[in-house]
Motif scaffolding. Structure first.
Motif, mmCIF file in Angstrom:
data_model
loop_
_atom_site.group_PDB
_atom_site.id
_atom_site.type_symbol
_atom_site.label_atom_id
_atom_site.label_comp_id
_atom_site.label_asym_id
_atom_site.label_seq_id
_atom_site.Cartn_x
_atom_site.Cartn_y
_atom_site.Cartn_z
ATOM 1 N N ALA A 139 1.239 4.315 -2.706
ATOM 2 C CA ALA A 139 1.187 5.714 -2.281
ATOM 3 C C ALA A 139 2.402 6.495 -2.757
ATOM 4 O O ALA A 139 2.316 7.699 -3.022
ATOM 5 C CB ALA A 139 1.074 5.793 -0.760
ATOM 6 N N SER A 176 -2.481 4.784 3.083
ATOM 7 C CA SER A 176 -1.681 3.565 2.910
ATOM 8 C C SER A 176 -1.575 2.743 4.181
ATOM 9 O O SER A 176 -0.973 1.662 4.182
ATOM 10 C CB SER A 176 -0.267 3.929 2.424
ATOM 11 O OG SER A 176 0.517 4.450 3.489
ATOM 12 N N ARG A 220 0.825 -1.211 0.000
ATOM 13 C CA ARG A 220 0.000 0.000 0.000
ATOM 14 C C ARG A 220 0.859 1.260 0.000
ATOM 15 O O ARG A 220 0.500 2.266 -0.611
ATOM 16 C CB ARG A 220 -0.953 -0.009 1.197
ATOM 17 C CG ARG A 220 -2.043 -1.080 1.101
ATOM 18 C CD ARG A 220 -2.792 -1.208 2.416
ATOM 19 N NE ARG A 220 -3.553 -0.005 2.719
ATOM 20 C CZ ARG A 220 -4.845 0.180 2.410
ATOM 21 N NH1 ARG A 220 -5.500 -0.774 1.761
ATOM 22 N NH2 ARG A 220 -5.472 1.278 2.731
#
Length: 392
Positions: A25, A365, A21
Motif C-alpha cells: 500500500a 491493506s 500488505r
C-alpha cells in the motif's frame, strides 16, 4: 515558479516490522500523494500509519508554504488542527472532569455557564452535537474578545431545542468555556497539563510562538476567516477561534504528526492510557446519537465506510484545514493525515477526494481475517504501561 517545480520530494519510511500488505500500500499512497502535490494540491502533507508499537509508515513531503517565502514540509511541521481540537482537547478534558466527579455529562450546560439562557441543553448534548444549536455563525465579524462572542453565542442558544445530530462549532465553543470554569483553569493550560504533558505531546499547543512560524504549515490567502485580505500563517485559521484569542474548545490547537501519533497510540491501548481510564474510552467511542452517514460517539464520528472497509468499531474526525485522525481498535491501527488543505486556497472537493482515496488504500491493506482476541487492545484487561518516552 509552480508548486510542482519546487516541492520537496516525498520522504517515505516503512518500519521493518510493517505487514507486507502495508508495504504494498505504501507505494500506492506515495504515488497518489506525488501526483496530487505535483498537480498543486495539497502543497504539502504528513501521513502516519501506526500501531501500538509505533510508526509503521511515514510519508512526508511537499511544501508548508508556497506564498512569498517557500518552506519545505518537514517531519516536525506544525499544523493547525482546526476541528480536531474538539476530539484531541475538549472531549478528553470533559471525560477527565467527569471521572474526577467535578461534573456529570448529564449536567445542564447552564450549571457551568453563568447566564446561559437555555436549561434544556446538557453537556452530553453539546458533546454529541444534539443541542439544536445552529451549525455556524461568523461571530468574528462582530468584534474580538470573549464578552462579545459569548453574548452572541448565548443569543443563538436561547431558542435551541435539543434533537437529532446537527454538527455545530457552537457546541464546542460553549464546552471550552464550561471546562475552564469547572476546572478553574484557562483552557490552554488545562489541556497542556492534563492531556498534552502526560501523553508526551510536547509540541502540541494553542497559540504557537511567533518564532516557530517557519515550522508551521501556512493556511489560507485572502480567505473569509479574517476581516482583511492577507495570508493566515502562524495563527489559527478559524475566524471565531481567532476572535477568541486563538484558544477555543472548537478550534485552535496546533500539533505535529508525531504528537498526534502519540495521542492515537495511547487510544489503541485503553488499558494503559495515561489520561483516560478504559471505561471513559469505551463511552467516548461508542454510539451516542445519529445514523449514517453522521453517526456520533462523544465528539468522534463513527461509520467510516465512505473511507473504505474499516471495522465498525473505527472512529474518526476531520478538520477544515486538511487534518484528520482515524483510530481502528480491531486491527490496532491509526492513521494521522495532515495536509495544507486550505493553502493557499481551499479546495474542499479535492481535499475530500484525496482523504477518501488515501484511507481506502490503507483499508485495503488491513488483515483479511480478524485479529485473534488475545492480540486486540482490551478495554477491561490492563496491559503493560505505555512509556511516554517511547512514544513515536
Amino acid at each position: 515558479m509552480s508548486p510542482a517545480a519546487s516541492a520537496a520530494p516525498l520522504l517515505r519510511e516503512l518500519a521493518p516490522r510493517a505487514p507486507h500488505r502495508l508495504e504494498q500500500a505504501a507505494q500506492r499512497l506515495a504515488e497518489e500523494l506525488d501526483e496530487a502535490i505535483a498537480a498543486g494540491y495539497p502543497p504539502g502533507v504528513s501521513l502516519l500509519v501506526l500501531d501500538t508499537g509505533g510508526v509503521l509508515l511515514r510519508i512526508v513531503g511537499g511544501e508548508a508554504c508556497v506564498v512569498g517565502e517557500r518552506v519545505a514540509t518537514r517531519e516536525d511541521t506544525l499544523y493547525d488542527l482546526a476541528s480536531l481540537t474538539k476530539v484531541v482537547a475538549t472531549v478528553p478534558l470533559s471525560l477527565v472532569l467527569a471521572r474526577r466527579g467535578a461534573w456529570s455529562l448529564e449536567d445542564a450546560a447552564a450549571a457551568w455557564l453563568p447566564g446561559f439562557p437555555n436549561r434544556q441543553i446538557t453537556l452530553r448534548q453539546l458533546l454529541t452535537h444534539t443541542s439544536g444549536l445552529v451549525p455556524h455563525r461568523e461571530f468574528y465579524r462582530l468584534g474580538r474578545g470573549i464578552r462579545i462572542i459569548r453574548r452572541a453565542v448565548y443569543a443563538e442558544a436561547l431558542d435551541a431545542v435539543p434533537g437529532p445530530v446537527s454538527y455545530s462549532d457552537l457546541n464546542y465553543i460553549l464546552l471550552g468555556w464550561a471546562l475552564a470554569r469547572c476546572a478553574r483553569t484557562p483552557l490552554a493550560r488545562l489541556f497542556s497539563e492534563t492531556v498534552a504533558a502526560p501523553l508526551g505531546m510536547r509540541r502540541t499547543r494553542f497559540r504557537p510562538p511567533r518564532r516557530e512560524r517557519s515550522l508551521i504549515a501556512a493556511a489560507e490567502l485572502d480567505g473569509d476567516q479574517r476581516l482583511a485580505p492577507g495570508l493566515v500563517w502562524g495563527d489559527v485559521h478559524d475566524g471565531n477561534a481567532w476572535a477568541l484569542g486563538g484558544v477555543s474548545g472548537h478550534a485552535g490547537l496546533f500539533a505535529t504528526a508525531d504528537d498526534l501519533g502519540r495521542f492515537a497510540r495511547a487510544l489503541l491501548a485503553p488499558g494503559s492510557h495515561p489520561v483516560l481510564d478504559a471505561a471513559s474510552i469505551a463511552e467516548m467511542t461508542h454510539w451516542q446519537a445519529g445514523s449514517p452517514p453522521d453517526v456520533r460517539a462523544l465528539g468522534w464520528r463513527l461509520d467510516a465506510s465512505d473511507w473504505g472497509a474499516w471495522p465498525e468499531s473505527t472512529y474518526w474526525h476531520t478538520g477544515f484545514t486538511g487534518t484528520s485522525l482515524l483510530i481502528a481498535p480491531e486491527p490496532g491501527l491509526a492513521v494521522v493525515l495532515l495536509m495544507g488543505g486550505v493553502h493557499p486556497r481551499r479546495r474542499p472537493a479535492e481535499q475530500e477526494r484525496l482523504r477518501r482515496a488515501l484511507h481506502r488504500i490503507i483499508a485495503e491493506s488491513l488483515p483479511t481475517e480478524p485479529l485473534p482476541s488475545e492480540s486486540r487492545p482490551s478495554e477491561s484487561r490492563p496491559s503493560e504501561p505505555l512509556p511516554t518516552e517511547s512514544l513515536p
